[in-house]
Each structure stands twice: as C-alpha cells, then as structure tokens.
Design an enzyme around this catalytic site. Sequence first.
Site: not given
Ligand code: IVH
Length: 673
Positions: A314, A117, A411, A426, A115, A408, A432, A225, A113
């Site tokens: 990551k 942000d 000005c 300012c 991740k 500033c 200004c 998720y 999946e």
């Molecule tokens: S699964 C036990 N799936 O990443 C399963 N987490 O350090 C726990 N996150 O706190 C999470 N995308 O906020 C999962 N596709 C994804 C995710 C995801 C982002 C974040 C989530 C979690 C952190 C894990």
Amino acid sequence: MSAVEIQEKIAQLTQELNHYNYQYYVLAQSLISDYDFDQKLKELEALESQYPQFADPNSPTRRVGGDITSRFNTVKHRWPMLSLGNTYSQDELRDFDQRIRKIIGDDFEYVCELKFDGLSISLTYKDGKLVQGVTRGDGTQGDEVTANVRTIRSIPLTLKTKDYPEEFEIRGEIFMHKSAFLRLNKEREENGDQIYANPRNFAAGTIKLQDSAEVARRPLDCFLYFLYMDNRRKHFSTHWESLEAVRKWGFHVCDHTRLCSNIDDVFSFINYWDTERHNLSYEIDGIVIKVNDYAQQEELGFTAKNPRWATSYKFKAERVETILKSISYQVGRTGAVTPVANLQPVSLAGTTVKRASLHNANEIARLDLHEQDTVYVEKGGEIIPKVIAANLEKRKPDAIPFHYPTHCPECQTLLVREEGEAVHYCPNEDGCPPQIIGKMQHFIGRKMMDIEGMGNETIETFFKKGLIRNVVDIYSLKEHEEDLQKLERFGQKSIDNMLRGIEKSKEKPFEKVLFALGIRHVGETIAKKLALYFKNIDALAQASVEEIASVQDIGGRIAESVHQYLNTPIHQQQIQKLKDYGLQFEIEEKEVVLAGNGLEGKTFLISGVFADFSREELTALIESHGGKMVSSISAKLNYLVAGDKMGPSKLAKAEKLQVPIINEQELLVLINN
Ligand code: IVH
C-alpha cells in the site's frame, strides 16, 4: 415483420449496440455518434416494448436500469472472497518473496497489478451471459446486486467470443473515475444532497441503491482481475493467460498489469506507480503482487485469511503538518453550511494546500480542534485535502476549542439540522444573502435558463446595488435601464445583449424552469420527470406528497421538498409573477408520430408500478398508438392501466364508476388488435 424477422432484427441491434458499448467503455474508442447510438437504442427499445416476448434481461436497453430491488438477496460465495495481506514496507515485501522461495524455489514469475480503490464484486457467467453480480459482503456471503451491475457499461452482458467455459466466476473492482466523482458531487452539492467523501464511497453507495435507474445515471467502471472456474488448469496454466483470455471475452482488464521475473522488477513497478498514480483517471491505493503460475499458487496455498501466493503493497498517503489558522463556514445556495479549515499554506503531493474540508459538525467534534492547533493534513483520496487529526503534543495548554456555530454566519438565523442528516442548514432561504445570490446564479445557469450576457459576477453586483433581490427581478431589469447604464464596466452593448438573453430565456421549456427554481433535491433529471408527469406547475402544486412520490424514481424526501416549496406563499407569488412575465410553466405537447392507431379515440390513465415499462414508456406507447392520456378518473375514462402498488382510493373509484381496469399485457393486446 414476421416473428422470425423481428427476432433477427432484435438480435442484430443487440449485437451492434454491444459492440459499440465495448468499443467505447472498454477500449475508449468512439465509433458512432451519441445521436446515432441513441437512435439504434430507441429502435431496439421500441421493438422490445412492442414484443416483450423477445426481450432479453441482458439486452443493452437494460443498461439504463429501471428494476427496483426492495431488499437484496444474500448469496453465498462459491469461492470465498478473501482479502490480501498488506504492507507499507518494502522490507516486508522482501520477506514475502523469501517465504515463497522457500516453498517453491526460485523459478517463478510475479504478476503486478494496480490495487484499485473501489469495491470488489463477483460476477457469474453461464453460457456467455451475465447471470449474477454479488458484493463481497463478509467474504463468505454478499448481496446480490445484479440489476445494478447490468447498468455498468464496461461489464459485458454477453461475451464477445465463443471460447469461454460454460460457467465461471470473475472477480474485479467497481470504481468511479475521479472526473465523474467531482462532477456528480458538485451536482449533489448544488441540489442540496449530501456529498461523498471520495470516489470509493460514491461507488459503494451507488451499488447499494435500490433503484437501478439511478445507478445507471452514475457512471461506474469495473476492472476484472481474477477468474474462478472448475478445473481451471485444464484451460490455463497461469494467471496471466487467464487475464489475456478474459480480455478477449470482452472484460475490462487494466492495461498496466505487468509480468515481473523477480522482486526487484516488482520494486521498480511499485516505485514507478508511487508517483505516476496521480496521473491516472481513477484512484489506486497500492499494488497487488500475485504468483503467476497456477500450479505454484496451489502449492503455496492459503493461510487462515489470505492466499500465500499474493499480497499487496500500500502507498502511504502523503501527510504533512501545518497550523490551523481558522475555520470558516460557507453557506451554499441551498443553505447547507460547509466548514472549511484555513491552513498555513503547505506543500502536499505536488500542490500548495491552503484550505481543507471539514465536512460537517460531527467531523469537527470528532477532531476536537482548538485554535492554532498543529494539524496533520492528507490528500484524502488524492483529490480533496483532509484534516486527519490534531497533533496534541503541540497544543498550547490554554488553547480554546472550536465550537460549531448555532447561528448562520451570514444572516444570524438559527441553524437547523434535519433528522438523519449530518449537515446544518440555514432555513432563511429567501433572506440570507449567499442563498439569494446562489439561487439567482443557479437560475441563470447554462443547464437552467441559460441567460446569455449574464454571469455569476453580474448577479452579485446587481444584488449588492439593490437592483435584484430574487429571480423575478431579473425580468424587471429592462424597466431599470438608466440604473444599469450608471454601473461601471457595463456598456450599452452589454446591456442590450443581456436584456436580449433575458427575453430569450422565456422560451425555455417547463422542465428547465422547474430545475432553475432551485428546489432542494430537485436536480435536472428529477425536474424532467416531474414536468413530464404533471405537465404543468398547477397540477404539481396541487399534488399531495404521496402523489408526487408515486412518480417513478421520486422518493419521499424529494416529494416533501417539492410539496413544501410549492405551498409556501412567497414561492407561489414568485411563480405567479414569472408566469406573468411569460415563462413556461407547462410542457408543450409534442406532435406524436403515430406507430399505429389501435388506441384511437380511447382515453387512458395509468397508475402504480409496472414490471416491464416505466410510466413514461407506457405513456409514450399509448400516445404513439393514438390513445389519449388523462389525469383523473371519471365515468368517461375508457381504461385504467393498473400496475402494482396502485392507490386503493383510485381503485375504489374506478370500480365504482365501472371503468375497465387492465394490466400492461392487456394493453399490449389492445394495441396489437
Ligand atoms: S486480487 C485472492 N487484485 O483489494 C485474490 N484484488 O484485500 C483476491 N483489489 O478485496 C483479490 N485491486 O477488493 C486483487 N488487482 C487486484 C485488486 C484487488 C483491488 C481489492 C479487492 C480485494 C482487496 C484485497
């Protein structure tokens, strides 16, 4: 309509609106025009306000928020919200795969999946309805933010199908799309509010707001998720199956999730997204890898902190080194000073970077930058390049440190910094140059006075030629046609067009004029609320800070700013001149379509905060039944509609004059009689 018919109508509208929301926010398909959607929403709203006994907390009308939470309740998570192990190295990912093989053998699949942000959220559903939303907090307990979660359009309030378990928890990530982030941050900058560094901070700051109506105005999205429930293996045997099911129930599940049969497939997925992530409409910071089979997940179990059956890879933020040539300080329309690093051009994540934001004085102090430093630059959050640190090994021994200016740069006025704010301002707002130009450019903008034939460059040229010094002068331009004719690249046709545009702007309604004035912290919605509540500039100018702050959604900081602006002599003179030119400084009373005449001939004043209605809704309700709103208490007033937190002096006055005081329920009774 009979009670049964009303309930049926409410149910039908609710179902229809939920369906359109799902199509639009989850499947990105538009089945209905905005106008038709709003009409249906208004119809439902009207029914709900007339028959509050049938109103549902999960109604689509609640998506616009309105509930205020003064302190979030702390809620313990039934299943702790664990974090995932993480790595930046593909070798370590192979080790992860080896460890798993040792325990469960070779016969298994991974689910890969993105991740996301953002910030994680846990949602509880009972009987197919959302009942609770809780933030991660420390993993064991978090804040209950249900009212705010209800405003997120892609989170279903009622599930679509009927094959869901009676009770379950679903976990996911709340985030903001990059486009919304850029747009809202720009608006914040224009209104003189502090901007957010990246979409994640914006989303996190939003979910913790006490005013859910403000949350509703900031478009958030949510991918789900992970599903938690009792006896989950009775319903599903794999994570993949659970994702397929929750997608059918109406949840937003990311389409890019893939099943992988071995670690090499996982690497292909990772490598693909390492570059392709830049083309997503939202930010991701890596890939999450989960063992698919529930029985195998259970066999693998957990370490003290993380599941053994999942981890995350990551992406490295792309980082380059370059020379910091200088720092410039830009002064915006509201006087906010923004430091910008001017860099030796360098290529980063596909673009050439020449400048990077340094945010504010704190950031410059933290980085301890010196002239000609070699600095590390990253694409922070993929959007705005960011200076991470100076490479100290490359600093010349005699390098001179940068200091934040005290005055500033435009000005030379002494800069000020308000308590609790990171930004310097300012204060010379009417003297200004960039502030004056910025204010005039804001004034003519499309969402404000929308003056045709006049653009930002025109304003700059006119200012430099001494033709205009403030917004009032725009309206005297027609008296200086000969001066305009002398300007290069400005033919008679353009002059006529512009002068017509200026004349036409006098028809703009009060709320636009109020927004156009450029009062710090007064954006489009705030201006609308103030205009609707006070109805004219004089009432607003006479109001105390407390009175202004009593308007729904107007905080103390905004109220202070409005009060100060309108009580400054130079602004009062400008407003008077604009009035003389014929600009609108009061709202036009709209003809109201009467929904009934139960309140005919009666006068009302509303005060305080109400549980079921906003003040605008109450006003509309009263007026649509023939009642008349007044703005002060007198012996002639028929009813004072009182909510919570009404001012004690108003209450005392009403009691002294023996004005009947009623609550919102009693008002509804009056209407229905
Ligand atoms: S699964 C036990 N799936 O990443 C399963 N987490 O350090 C726990 N996150 O706190 C999470 N995308 O906020 C999962 N596709 C994804 C995710 C995801 C982002 C974040 C989530 C979690 C952190 C894990």
